[in-house]
Design an enzyme around this catalytic site. Structure first.
Site, PDB file in Angstrom:
ATOM      1  N   ASP A   1      44.220  44.195  40.036  1.00  0.00           N
ATOM      2  CA  ASP A   1      44.524  44.553  41.420  1.00  0.00           C
ATOM      3  C   ASP A   1      44.765  43.287  42.242  1.00  0.00           C
ATOM      4  OD1 ASP A   1      44.110  47.228  40.834  1.00  0.00           O
ATOM      5  OD2 ASP A   1      42.006  47.192  41.439  1.00  0.00           O
ATOM      6  N   PRO A   2      45.518  43.377  43.333  1.00  0.00           N
ATOM      7  CA  PRO A   2      45.728  42.199  44.181  1.00  0.00           C
ATOM      8  C   PRO A   2      44.415  41.545  44.615  1.00  0.00           C
ATOM      9  CG  PRO A   2      47.236  43.931  44.831  1.00  0.00           C
ATOM     10  CD  PRO A   2      46.311  44.537  43.795  1.00  0.00           C
TER      11      PRO A   2
END
Length: 333
Positions: free
Chosen positions: A77-78
């Site tokens: 995920d970012p």
């Protein structure tokens, strides 16, 4: 796998990158591709000749990407940072091996607030009290999340049900046609490594769900669970009180949702919680810091970031600094 031979290239290979928190995994891969396509280590001579005078432009879309085949072996995920396995050329065919391998993570849980995505990138869904939660209570609850367990993935995820992403049901208020299917995963180890208490800089997300968004989420959930409700606990403190945070370390099988472990643990403790930091320290044999035989150490992102701005001078053998670092940690396929 054999280390790279400097007398035979270009090569197909695997190597690990330390992804920073913030960018998407795909943007990291695209940036690495811009360098890989300009290196005799990975690109054929005729392809190098075609882009010899082309400057690196990180703003280009997918249609402007270079032709060297590249991919990654498991999205982060970012919000997350840490190990991201990169495959080049035929190395891309080996990336599936890293989807179901053992992985290690460290994550920070912030109590008192549940979000739609189960992490700090999301929107507040529900507040709950947390002052009753102690380190001892957390440690006592951890065993029920170890071994072979079942998880229900977050409704705000890209998993599909009847061809439609789960998050689409939640956002549009479409009732789920059936409960989200639990998945079996293995948590090999799970421990609390740091009790931060109130000694941290984390805070709940500012953005809150509107009444209409909460109603849509409830409608979606009630399609599978009639008594589903999205309400703050009346005893939940306000933002003026700093919530408790703690850090977990875990070793898990592929397919495990770390966010779900934090979310479910907080529920078990009679509270709410979400992930504020997430670091992947191992993915199969790729690690942040090699300490055991057979480990492959990942390359710091700064190495690539620097080369994207200025590739630098070549040494007497014709290699730049970033290429040298990759060769030291390369697995030829």
């Amino acid at each position: 796998m054999p280390k790279v031979s400097l007398t035979k290239f270009p090569v197909s290979a695997l190597f690990g990158v330390v992804k920073p928190s913030g960018p998407t995994s795909m943007s990291v891969v695209n940036d690495v591709q811009l360098l890989v396509a300009r290196s005799k280590l990975f690109a054929e001579a005729d392809k190098l000749a075609k882009i010899k005078d082309k400057k690196i432009d990180r703003r280009r879309g997918k249609h402007g990407r270079e032709s060297v085949k590249i991919g990654q072996g498991g999205t982060l995920d970012p919000l997350a940072d840490g190990v991201l396995v990169i495959g080049v050329g035929k190395g891309t065919k080996k990336l599936n091996d890293f989807l179901n391998c053992t992985k290690e993570y460290e994550t920070t849980c912030l109590l008192g607030c549940e979000t739609d995505t189960y992490d700090s990138e999301g929107v507040r869904v529900r507040l709950a009290p947390w002052q009753h939660v102690s380190r001892e209570k957390v440690e006592a609850a951890l065993p029920q999340f170890q071994g072979e367990i079942t998880q229900i993935p977050p409704i705000f995820s890209a998993l599909k049900m009847d061809g439609k992403p789960l998050y689409e049901y939640a956002r549009k208020g479409i009732p789920l046609p059936r409960p989200i299917e639990p998945r079996s995963v293995t948590v090999h180890s799970l421990e609390i490594v740091k009790w931060l208490g109130e000694d941290h800089s984390f805070s709940w997300p500012e953005k809150q769900m509107s009444p209409e968004e909460k109603e849509a989420l409830e409608t979606a959930l009630k399609g599978a669970q009639e008594d589903a409700t999205i309400k703050d606990d009346p005893e939940a403190p306000t933002d003026d009180v700093k919530p408790t945070a703690f850090v977990l370390r875990m070793k898990v099988s592929g397919g495990t949702y770390v966010r779900s472990i934090v979310h479910d643990l907080a529920h078990t403790l009679g509270s709410a919680g979400h992930v504020t930091t997430l670091k992947r320290s191992r993915q199969g044999r790729f690690v942040l810091k090699a300490e055991e035989a057979g480990d492959s150490e990942c390359i710091p992102w700064d190495t690539f970031e620097k080369a994207l701005v200025d590739v630098g001078e070549k040494d007497e053998e014709g290699w730049t600094e970033w290429e040298r670092q990759v060769m030291q940690n390369l697995e030829v396929v």
